[in-house]
Design a protein around this motif. Structure first.
Motif, PDB file in Angstrom:
ATOM      1  N   VAL A  55       1.534  -3.405  11.316  1.00  0.00           N
ATOM      2  CA  VAL A  55       2.472  -4.256  10.575  1.00  0.00           C
ATOM      3  C   VAL A  55       1.894  -4.654   9.220  1.00  0.00           C
ATOM      4  O   VAL A  55       2.560  -4.518   8.175  1.00  0.00           O
ATOM      5  CB  VAL A  55       2.810  -5.516  11.410  1.00  0.00           C
ATOM      6  CG1 VAL A  55       3.624  -6.496  10.588  1.00  0.00           C
ATOM      7  CG2 VAL A  55       3.554  -5.125  12.681  1.00  0.00           C
ATOM      8  N   ALA A  56       0.654  -5.163   9.214  1.00  0.00           N
ATOM      9  CA  ALA A  56       0.098  -5.702   7.962  1.00  0.00           C
ATOM     10  C   ALA A  56      -0.073  -4.600   6.919  1.00  0.00           C
ATOM     11  O   ALA A  56       0.240  -4.788   5.740  1.00  0.00           O
ATOM     12  CB  ALA A  56      -1.232  -6.400   8.231  1.00  0.00           C
ATOM     13  N   GLN A  57      -0.541  -3.419   7.343  1.00  0.00           N
ATOM     14  CA  GLN A  57      -0.717  -2.335   6.374  1.00  0.00           C
ATOM     15  C   GLN A  57       0.638  -1.809   5.894  1.00  0.00           C
ATOM     16  O   GLN A  57       0.777  -1.412   4.734  1.00  0.00           O
ATOM     17  CB  GLN A  57      -1.564  -1.201   6.981  1.00  0.00           C
ATOM     18  CG  GLN A  57      -1.842  -0.046   6.032  1.00  0.00           C
ATOM     19  CD  GLN A  57      -2.592  -0.462   4.753  1.00  0.00           C
ATOM     20  OE1 GLN A  57      -3.394  -1.396   4.761  1.00  0.00           O
ATOM     21  NE2 GLN A  57      -2.324   0.211   3.647  1.00  0.00           N
ATOM     22  N   THR A  58       1.647  -1.817   6.777  1.00  0.00           N
ATOM     23  CA  THR A  58       2.991  -1.411   6.349  1.00  0.00           C
ATOM     24  C   THR A  58       3.532  -2.378   5.299  1.00  0.00           C
ATOM     25  O   THR A  58       4.114  -1.958   4.285  1.00  0.00           O
ATOM     26  CB  THR A  58       3.939  -1.343   7.570  1.00  0.00           C
ATOM     27  OG1 THR A  58       3.411  -0.383   8.478  1.00  0.00           O
ATOM     28  CG2 THR A  58       5.340  -0.931   7.170  1.00  0.00           C
ATOM     29  N   MET A  59       3.313  -3.677   5.501  1.00  0.00           N
ATOM     30  CA  MET A  59       3.746  -4.678   4.506  1.00  0.00           C
ATOM     31  C   MET A  59       3.009  -4.471   3.188  1.00  0.00           C
ATOM     32  O   MET A  59       3.617  -4.527   2.116  1.00  0.00           O
ATOM     33  CB  MET A  59       3.435  -6.080   5.021  1.00  0.00           C
ATOM     34  CG  MET A  59       4.375  -6.537   6.082  1.00  0.00           C
ATOM     35  SD  MET A  59       4.944  -8.194   5.671  1.00  0.00           S
ATOM     36  CE  MET A  59       6.241  -8.424   6.851  1.00  0.00           C
TER      37      MET A  59
END
Ligand SMILES: NC(=O)c1ccc[n+]([C@@H]2O[C@H](COP(=O)([O-])OP(=O)(O)OC[C@H]3O[C@@H](n4cnc5c(N)ncnc54)[C@H](OP(=O)(O)O)[C@@H]3O)[C@@H](O)[C@H]2O)c1
Length: 239
Positions: free
Chosen positions: A181-185
């Motif tokens: 999630v964090a890397q996608t954001m």
């Protein structure tokens, strides 16, 4: 540049962490309540990182020690340039800044205001530009900036939390879901900043006809994500 931070709370500590990362050898005094304020006597810039209701009391203590040509940068919400100027001698410059907590990761977003003093804005940009991005805005938009980028990380953390829950429901461990999630954001934000395209065009590139992305997007639209986000930011801005 000699920088002194007043207020060793959440944002003051994040800014100090950022300045240490930029230059580990640079001494950056951070003064808490009751600490001696003698170190401001050599300061080029004093960053005032106290709560809005604590500003006037702090300035009363600081004002006599602020050197000629120094700059007071206040990060306090809802505290006007006029009220800061009134509490300081005329030989001290004043800028309002609205940073956000990712300054600690050198990925901060800081809005700066003082229409009348470009040299003070330049000095402020040198400090906050080392910890992320800066924009110059009219002072009348500072409360709006508080709602946009000052509060903004909290909105994102809420979305990250929910999205990780979805990952856990789908069978990922918390650690893997958090990274996904964090890397996608981070990647999506990087592509918005790197591109002249409107976000709607970037969204279209991800949305294969009859694919699974459109299924997810329809659920977000049914849940009124778009108007919920707009109304959340307006509520934080008191608009
Ligand atoms: N947190 C954020 O993400 C964020 C982002 C952008 C802007 N801001 C702004 O930053 C300001 C500080 O917020 P914060 O969240 O960092 O609050 P905080 O954690 O309460 O930090 C404020 C600190 O200042 C200290 N302090 C108060 N008066 C002082 C004085 N006269 N001399 C030295 N230190 C003094 C406080 O000590 P005591 O605990 O003893 O009172 C406290 O440690 C607010 O005005 C807010 O609008 C915050």
């Amino acid at each position: 540049m000699n920088v002194v931070i007043i207020g060793n709370g959440t944002i003051g500590s994040a800014i100090r962490e950022a300045l240490r990362r930029v230059d580990p050898l640079l001494p950056v005094p951070i003064l808490g309540r009751g600490d001696t304020i003698a170190s401001v006597a050599d300061a080029d810039a004093v960053l005032l990182c106290v709560k809005p209701h604590q500003v006037l009391e702090a300035l009363e203590l600081l004002a006599p020690s602020m050197p000629h040509g120094s700059l007071l940068i206040s990060v306090a919400a809802k505290t006007t340039l006029a009220s800061l100027r009134a509490a300081l001698p005329p030989h001290v410059g004043v800028v309002r800044a609205m940073p956000n907590l990712p300054v600690g990761e050198l990925a901060g977003m800081t809005a700066l205001a003082n229409e009348s003093a470009p040299e003070h804005l330049e000095r402020s940009e040198a400090i906050f530009g080392a910890m992320g991005r800066t924009v110059r805005i009219d002072e009348r938009l500072m409360d709006a900036a508080t709602a946009m980028n000052g509060c903004g990380p909290a909105y994102v953390y809420l979305m990250v939390e929910a999205w990780i829950d979805a990952g856990i429901k789908l069978g990922f461990s918390y650690e893997v879901a958090r990274t996904l999630v964090a890397q996608t954001m981070l990647g999506a934000a990087a592509s918005v900043l790197a591109s002249d395209e409107h976000p709607a065009a970037l969204k279209t590139a991800v949305t294969t006809p009859a694919g699974c992305t459109i299924e997810g997007l329809l659920q977000l639209e049914d849940g009124r994500l778009r108007s919920t986000i707009v109304r959340a930011v307006l509520a934080a801005a008191g608009a």
